[in-house]
Enzyme design. Structure first.
Site, PDB file in Angstrom:
ATOM      1  N   TYR A  76      20.895 -54.124  49.462  1.00 16.38           N
ATOM      2  CA  TYR A  76      20.143 -54.990  48.548  1.00 16.38           C
ATOM      3  C   TYR A  76      18.791 -54.374  48.225  1.00 16.38           C
ATOM      4  CZ  TYR A  76      18.441 -59.133  46.231  1.00 16.38           C
ATOM      5  OH  TYR A  76      17.969 -59.987  45.282  1.00 16.38           O
ATOM      6  N   THR A 129      17.242 -54.180  16.617  1.00 14.67           N
ATOM      7  CA  THR A 129      17.634 -55.597  16.722  1.00 14.67           C
ATOM      8  C   THR A 129      17.093 -56.283  17.987  1.00 14.67           C
ATOM      9  OG1 THR A 129      19.709 -54.823  17.688  1.00 14.67           O
ATOM     10  CG2 THR A 129      19.712 -55.295  15.325  1.00 14.67           C
ATOM     11  N   ASP A 219      10.376 -46.132  22.840  1.00 16.59           N
ATOM     12  CA  ASP A 219      11.766 -46.525  23.060  1.00 16.59           C
ATOM     13  C   ASP A 219      12.499 -45.202  23.300  1.00 16.59           C
ATOM     14  OD1 ASP A 219      14.463 -47.108  22.960  1.00 16.59           O
ATOM     15  OD2 ASP A 219      14.220 -48.698  21.482  1.00 16.59           O
ATOM     16  N   ARG A 386      25.377 -52.040   9.611  1.00 19.70           N
ATOM     17  CA  ARG A 386      23.935 -52.014   9.820  1.00 19.70           C
ATOM     18  C   ARG A 386      23.280 -52.258   8.458  1.00 19.70           C
ATOM     19  NH1 ARG A 386      23.247 -53.860  14.333  1.00 19.70           N
ATOM     20  NH2 ARG A 386      23.030 -52.575  16.169  1.00 19.70           N
TER      21      ARG A 386
HETATM   22  C1  LIG Z   1      20.811 -49.767  22.319  1.00 14.34           C
HETATM   23  C2  LIG Z   1      19.387 -49.774  22.008  1.00 14.34           C
HETATM   24  C3  LIG Z   1      18.505 -50.667  22.617  1.00 14.34           C
HETATM   25  C4  LIG Z   1      18.979 -51.786  23.520  1.00 14.34           C
HETATM   26  O1  LIG Z   1      19.595 -51.313  24.648  1.00 14.34           O
HETATM   27  P1  LIG Z   1      20.830 -52.078  25.349  1.00 14.34           P
HETATM   28  O2  LIG Z   1      21.153 -51.157  26.472  1.00 14.34           O
HETATM   29  O3  LIG Z   1      21.918 -52.191  24.347  1.00 14.34           O
HETATM   30  O4  LIG Z   1      20.331 -53.397  25.801  1.00 14.34           O
HETATM   31  C5  LIG Z   1      17.159 -50.559  22.319  1.00 14.34           C
HETATM   32  N1  LIG Z   1      16.706 -49.647  21.460  1.00 14.34           N
HETATM   33  C6  LIG Z   1      17.529 -48.785  20.837  1.00 14.34           C
HETATM   34  C7  LIG Z   1      16.970 -47.796  19.893  1.00 14.34           C
HETATM   35  C8  LIG Z   1      18.893 -48.831  21.076  1.00 14.34           C
HETATM   36  O5  LIG Z   1      19.698 -47.986  20.427  1.00 14.34           O
END
Ligand SMILES: *Cc1c(COP(=O)(O)O)cnc(C)c1O
Length: 461
Positions: A76, A129, A219, A386
């Site tokens: 854990y 999104t 990101d 998209r």
């Molecule tokens: C897929 C994605 C996310 C979200 O990630 P998940 O693993 O699907 O929750 C965020 N930013 C970008 C650019 C993505 O392609």
């Protein structure tokens, strides 16, 4: 290192195990898509021949990653695999602190809740999104500051992921830097077609943000792919390794969210990273509420081990050459056949421009959604919309957002399909293109409140 990297993209692996596919008839596919409300997200995997829905969590793991699963330390707390992952992320991405999460949106949730206050504006190089939704749920408002070229599918601009500093500055002048908690910078911008930012642009952005005391949160989902494009296209980077470029990008940012289901070659996983002690403490605390203890964040020990190994494989030159090479192979085939696609060809997918493919269908009759359904019916190729469905409604007017980009994404999973599969896909697209005039649009008959594209249902007009 593959000395032939400039000549061929041949796979740097051989196949040890295969997964059998089921072939279907046109009648079966028609029935399947009807049952799925003409939404490819609602179709069943067993009805799909070639699955280009997403590159998320669909990668083939290597023998070493599978071996890593057996090394899972399912404790854990304080799992050995967490420390492997932490060390790997620190080495390749370079951030000080790591908080694992079950996937990218888990990390976005933590970051948004910690950094955003009610009424804040969050600039970004195009929306994603889940990213935007978490910003909104935290009381923020997303502001698009990507360069104009990104919204033009025909522009050949090599760095369509760049931030337009004038747009950013206009926002900062309007609301004040203290209402801008961070800028959200995405590598290889997904919604723009997998388009990179340049290092020169990031350097300018860093200077601007330093002046105004605004953090840059990356990101990092496809930043290894972004690093590849910088090496290929940007002056001064031809002799640098993807690994070094990745590190240079991360070193110029203050933290990141990561969906490891993309670049990092795993089926599940993600993380949040930062350099700030206070933000880290808050993330470590909040992750316990929503994901799990801070040393597993919703993942099994084995998942973290596979992720650590996946990162090490993903940054290799030969992996990236094959990855980008395969996507380009499909893209060039479609371009040669006169199919309108987003240019330049991006890293993770080919995006068909549904506006030009189906010019007779109004955007509120969802041309991209319609085309995705048609490709499924044609050959069992599963793709994703998209466009107007994904963009959702404006919270202010309640109207469809009618984005400039109305695209169908043919997303290529990593290390999964062969060149022959890509040929089948190209043929299917061309066959649908031949009879495009017969295709009619769709009407939405069920619309969920959040991220409607996942579960919306349609009927033919
Ligand atoms: C897929 C994605 C996310 C979200 O990630 P998940 O693993 O699907 O929750 C965020 N930013 C970008 C650019 C993505 O392609």
């Amino acid at each position: 290192m593959n000395t032939h990297k400039h000549h061929t993209w041949a796979e740097p692996y051989k196949i040890k195990m295969v997964e059998l596919l089921r072939m279907t008839t046109r009648e079966e596919r028609l029935e399947a898509i009807r049952e799925a409300g003409y939404n490819t997200f609602l179709t069943k995997s067993r009805d799909v021949y070639i699955d280009l829905l997403t590159d998320s969590g669909t990668s083939a793991m290597s023998d070493r990653q599978w071996a890593g699963l057996m090394l899972g330390d399912e404790a854990y707390s304080g799992s050995e695999n967490f420390y492997h992952l932490e060390q790997t992320v620190q080495e390749y991405y370079g951030y000080k602190y790591l908080v694992p999460t079950h996937q990218g949106r888990g990390a976005e949730h933590l970051m948004s809740q910690i950094l955003i206050r009610e009424g804040d504006r969050v600039p970004g190089n195009m929306y994603f999104t889940t990213t935007r939704l978490h910003q909104e749920l935290a009381g923020g408002k997303f502001v698009d500051v990507i360069v104009d070229e990104a919204h033009d599918p025909q522009s050949e601009f090599p760095f369509k992921g760049n931030v337009d500093l004038d747009k950013l500055d206009a926002l900062v002048q309007e609301v004040g830097a203290d209402r801008v908690p961070y800028i959200s910078l995405e590598g290889n911008v997904n919604m723009a077609g997998g388009q990179p930012f340049s290092m020169a642009n990031l350097r300018e952005l860093r200077a601007y943000c330093d002046t105004h005391d605004i953090p840059i949160m990356l990101d990092a989902t496809r930043t290894i792919e972004n690093a590849w494009f910088i090496r290929e296209r940007e002056e001064g980077y031809a002799d640098k390794s993807v690994r070094d470029i990745l590190r240079e990008i991360c070193d110029m940012t203050d933290g990141c969210t990561m969906s490891a289901k993309k670049d990092a070659l795993v089926n599940i996983g993600g993380f949040f990273c930062c350099n700030d002690d206070e933000v880290f403490r808050k993330a470590q605390n909040l992750v316990v509420v929503y994901e799990g203890l801070h040393t597993y964040g919703g993942l099994a020990g084995r998942d973290m081990e596979a992720m650590a190994q996946g990162i090490r494989e993903a940054v290799t030159e030969e992996h990236m050459a094959a990855r980008i090479g395969q996507v380009r192979y499909l893209g060039r085939k479609l371009m040669d056949a006169g199919i309108p696609i987003v240019r330049p060809i991006g890293s993770h997918a080919i995006f068909i421009d549904a506006r030009r493919f189906l010019p007779h269908i109004d955007q509120d009759d969802y041309p991209a959604q319609t085309l995705a359904a048609a490709l499924f019916i044609e050959a069992g190729v599963r793709t994703m919309e998209r466009g107007n469905v994904s963009a959702g409604r404006s919270p202010i007017t309640g109207e469809n957002r009618r984005p400039k980009l109305e695209l169908v994404r043919l997303t290529i999973p990593r290390r999964v399909y062969t060149q022959a599969h890509m040929d089948v896909v190209a043929e299917a697209v061309c066959d649908v293109y031949e009879r495009r005039d017969e295709i009619r649009g769709l009407k939405m008959v069920y619309e969920p409140e959040y991220l409607r594209f996942f579960q919306a249902r349609f009927e033919p007009l």
